[in-house]
Design a protein around this motif. Structure first.
Motif, short mmCIF file in Angstrom:
data_model
loop_
_atom_site.label_atom_id
_atom_site.label_comp_id
_atom_site.label_asym_id
_atom_site.label_seq_id
_atom_site.Cartn_x
_atom_site.Cartn_y
_atom_site.Cartn_z
N PHE A 30 0.83 -1.20 0.00
CA PHE A 30 0.00 0.00 0.00
C PHE A 30 0.87 1.25 0.00
CE2 PHE A 30 -2.83 3.17 2.00
CZ PHE A 30 -3.88 3.09 1.10
N VAL A 31 2.04 1.16 0.63
CA VAL A 31 2.98 2.29 0.63
C VAL A 31 3.41 2.61 -0.79
CG1 VAL A 31 5.27 3.06 1.36
CG2 VAL A 31 3.79 1.86 2.97
N GLN A 32 3.67 1.57 -1.60
CA GLN A 32 4.05 1.81 -2.99
C GLN A 32 2.94 2.51 -3.76
OE1 GLN A 32 5.14 -2.42 -3.49
NE2 GLN A 32 6.89 -1.66 -4.63
N VAL A 33 1.72 2.16 -3.49
CA VAL A 33 0.59 2.80 -4.15
C VAL A 33 0.57 4.29 -3.82
CG1 VAL A 33 -1.93 2.94 -4.27
CG2 VAL A 33 -0.80 0.72 -4.27
N LEU A 34 0.75 4.63 -2.54
CA LEU A 34 0.74 6.04 -2.15
C LEU A 34 1.91 6.80 -2.77
CD1 LEU A 34 -0.24 5.79 1.64
CD2 LEU A 34 -1.70 6.31 -0.33
N VAL A 35 3.08 6.16 -2.86
CA VAL A 35 4.23 6.80 -3.50
C VAL A 35 3.93 7.10 -4.96
CG1 VAL A 35 6.61 6.44 -4.27
CG2 VAL A 35 5.95 5.86 -1.93
N LEU A 36 3.32 6.13 -5.64
CA LEU A 36 3.00 6.32 -7.05
C LEU A 36 1.93 7.39 -7.24
CD1 LEU A 36 2.99 2.62 -8.32
CD2 LEU A 36 4.68 4.38 -8.80
N GLY A 62 4.19 9.78 -9.03
CA GLY A 62 3.76 9.58 -10.41
C GLY A 62 2.82 10.66 -10.88
N GLY A 63 1.91 11.09 -9.99
CA GLY A 63 0.96 12.13 -10.36
C GLY A 63 1.63 13.44 -10.70
N VAL A 64 2.58 13.85 -9.87
CA VAL A 64 3.23 15.15 -10.11
C VAL A 64 4.15 15.09 -11.32
CG1 VAL A 64 5.28 14.85 -8.64
CG2 VAL A 64 4.28 17.12 -8.92
N ILE A 65 4.79 13.93 -11.55
CA ILE A 65 5.62 13.77 -12.75
C ILE A 65 4.76 13.86 -14.00
CG2 ILE A 65 7.00 12.11 -14.06
CD1 ILE A 65 8.21 11.17 -11.42
N ALA A 66 3.59 13.21 -13.95
CA ALA A 66 2.69 13.23 -15.10
C ALA A 66 2.19 14.64 -15.37
CB ALA A 66 1.52 12.28 -14.87
N LEU A 67 1.87 15.40 -14.32
CA LEU A 67 1.40 16.77 -14.51
C LEU A 67 2.50 17.66 -15.09
CD1 LEU A 67 -0.77 17.39 -11.33
CD2 LEU A 67 -1.55 17.46 -13.69
N LEU A 68 3.72 17.49 -14.58
CA LEU A 68 4.85 18.24 -15.12
C LEU A 68 5.05 17.89 -16.59
CD1 LEU A 68 7.43 19.98 -14.89
CD2 LEU A 68 8.63 17.94 -14.07
N ALA A 87 -2.65 3.97 -9.92
CA ALA A 87 -2.12 4.88 -8.90
C ALA A 87 -1.65 6.18 -9.52
CB ALA A 87 -0.98 4.20 -8.14
N ILE A 88 -0.94 6.10 -10.64
CA ILE A 88 -0.46 7.32 -11.29
C ILE A 88 -1.63 8.11 -11.87
CG2 ILE A 88 0.83 8.12 -13.32
CD1 ILE A 88 2.94 5.99 -12.59
N GLY A 89 -2.60 7.41 -12.43
CA GLY A 89 -3.79 8.09 -12.92
C GLY A 89 -4.55 8.78 -11.80
N CYS A 90 -4.55 8.15 -10.62
CA CYS A 90 -5.20 8.74 -9.44
C CYS A 90 -4.52 10.05 -9.06
CB CYS A 90 -5.15 7.76 -8.27
SG CYS A 90 -5.44 8.51 -6.65
N GLY A 91 -3.18 10.03 -8.99
CA GLY A 91 -2.45 11.25 -8.63
C GLY A 91 -2.69 12.36 -9.63
N PHE A 92 -2.66 12.01 -10.91
CA PHE A 92 -2.90 13.00 -11.96
C PHE A 92 -4.30 13.59 -11.82
CE2 PHE A 92 -3.95 14.64 -16.08
CZ PHE A 92 -2.75 15.10 -16.61
N ALA A 93 -5.31 12.72 -11.66
CA ALA A 93 -6.70 13.18 -11.57
C ALA A 93 -6.91 14.07 -10.34
CB ALA A 93 -7.64 11.98 -11.53
#
Length: 474
Positions: free
Chosen positions: A216-222, A226-232, A284-290
């Protein structure tokens, strides 16, 4: 229906739809114009009006406008069409679409799948400590052996608890702001409102990862990294892609590519070799982006736009008279109240549509990549694999359609229905990949059992041979 367009069907709703060569019919029919006729379906009657210079033939008569009842036939060019005939029933259309999606994504049709069964344990009571134990996965000591991994359809339940909890926190924030009007609570409300639904959806995909080898920790990291990298990456892509001529749909190309690159960047560990692993990473990365995107929209398009429109601009004369910082703060508290409805509308509107967008889209993309990558190191050539490209085209096209004026400029009810329809297609493809991931694990279990049997057989054969040799010596 017969004629050059035999076998084709179109669903017509209350909104007017234009048919002609631009919509894929009459491609080889000189009697069909680029835009031939406008249709709309209301109260079980199909209304039509043709474009200048075009006609429909109804009951042997050329007409330019009118209506058609259920079962009635008409001619568009050289093809005969029928209103509400069996070939255009919803079930047939959905079945045809499902078959095409299966072929496009190189997957098999869904079997043994039931939403009712899958979510049957959502509200089941849990023993004390069961939730804590549920989180302890993904380590060398808590990842189950391959033979113990479930290969049937999982029954996720924890995602609903996350959703209810986070929505409850959001509700407390919103009611506190309503009562006390404290602008200090706005950032917290934005983040909780933006994160609640995407995070719950990502956790749903985490629960579908039956190998239980992703913590679950990996999910939160992603979600965060991952979200901020995708937005950048999306901002950079918007500057260098030169796709501005496409308008808003350009985001479907730019954002899906940068989210794919974010997946590759932050989740390349070779021990994650299953399709289901890739689906989790993508979700997870899609979640961060959204979540980050929604927070940004709620601040800029919601709070700030409302603050300026209904707060600052109508009171420019009064604001110019403020002298002290205390006066400014008091004015902000008062004027912020004018911005809250815009902020809530932005958060609420994007949140309930969140499961149908970025989380599902990126889950599909990453699942398709992991299907090609497996346990091998990532190679650029994997991105040009035909199976991956065909599957990757699904979220990209869905995203582009999502952003078109044709969808977004409908009235809110029709627009949201269309967006949910696009989301259902995305989820169907995601479940196709989940099923393929479950079968991949089943195949790995069979292969492991076969290898163990072969090794055991070799040991038994060797031992028997040695025993015979010893007996012969004696």
């Amino acid at each position: 229906m017969n004629g050059p367009d035999a076998g084709k069907a179109y669903m017509i709703g209350a909104a007017e739809v234009s048919l002609g060569r631009v919509s894929g019919i009459g491609q080889g029919d000189p009697q069909v114009a680029e835009n031939h006729v406008v249709l709309s379906w209301q109260n079980n009657i199909l209304y039509f009006r043709t474009f200048p210079g075009t006609k429909l033939r109804v009951a042997g008569v050329d007409v330019t406008q009118g209506n058609l009842s259920n079962g009635q036939q008409f001619m568009l060019g050289s093809s005969t069409w029928q209103v509400g005939a069996a070939p255009v029933e919803l079930t047939n259309l959905l079945g045809s679409l499902a078959s095409r999606l299966s072929r496009l994504t190189n997957t098999e049709k869904l079997e043994g799948f039931s939403l009712t069964s899958m979510f049957s344990e959502v509200f089941k009571g849990r023993k004390p400590g069961e939730i804590e134990d549920y989180f302890v996965v993904g380590t060398s000591k808590t990842t189950p052996a391959l033979e113990d991994v479930q290969t049937g359809w999982p029954k996720p339940w924890f995602f609903m608890r996350v959703l209810i909890f986070m929505l409850a926190v959001y509700f407390i924030f919103s009611k506190t702001i309503d009562v006390f009007g404290n602008p200090h609570l706005v950032p917290g409300l934005m983040m909780m409102g933006a994160l609640a639904v995407p995070l719950a959806t990502a956790i749903l995909f985490w629960e579908l990862n039956t190998p239980r080898n992703v913590s679950f920790v990996q999910v939160l990291v992603l979600v965060c990294l991952g979200g901020v990298i995708a937005l950048l990456g999306a901002d950079i892509a918007g500057q260098i892609s030169h796709l501005g001529w496409l308008g808003d749909p350009a985001a479907g190309i730019e954002e899906e590519i940068v989210k794919l690159l974010a997946v590759i960047l932050v989740a390349r560990n070779l021990k994650y070799k299953y399709i289901l692993n890739g689906i989790v990473f993508g979700a997870a990365i899609g979640c961060g982006f959204a979540a980050f995107e929604t927070a940004g929209y709620s601040f800029f398009n919601g709070y700030m736009a409302g603050f300026m429109k209904d707060g600052v601009i109508p009171h420019l004369g009064d604001l110019s008279k403020l002298k002290t910082m205390d006066d400014v703060r008091s004015a902000i508290v008062i004027l912020s109240g004018r911005a809250y409805p815009y902020m809530f509308a932005s958060i609420d509107g994007r949140s309930y549509l969140a499961p149908f967008g970025h989380v599902a889209w990126t889950a599909i993309t990453a699942g398709a990549l992991w299907r090609v990558k497996g346990g091998n190191p990532f190679r650029i050539k994997m991105l040009f694999n035909g199976s991956f490209l065909r599957t990757f085209s699904v979220p990209m096209v869905l995203h582009m359609i999502w952003d078109t004026d044709w969808v977004q400029h409908h009235d809110p009810l029709v627009r949201d229905a269309m967006l949910i329809g696009l989301g259902i297609i995305a989820w169907y493809v995601a479940f196709l990949l989940v099923q393929q991931g479950l079968r991949q694990i089943k195949a790995a279990q069979v292969e492991q059992t076969r290898n163990e049997f072969t090794k055991t057989q070799q040991v038994v054969t060797t031992t028997t041979t040695r025993l015979r040799m010893n007996l012969s010596k004696t």
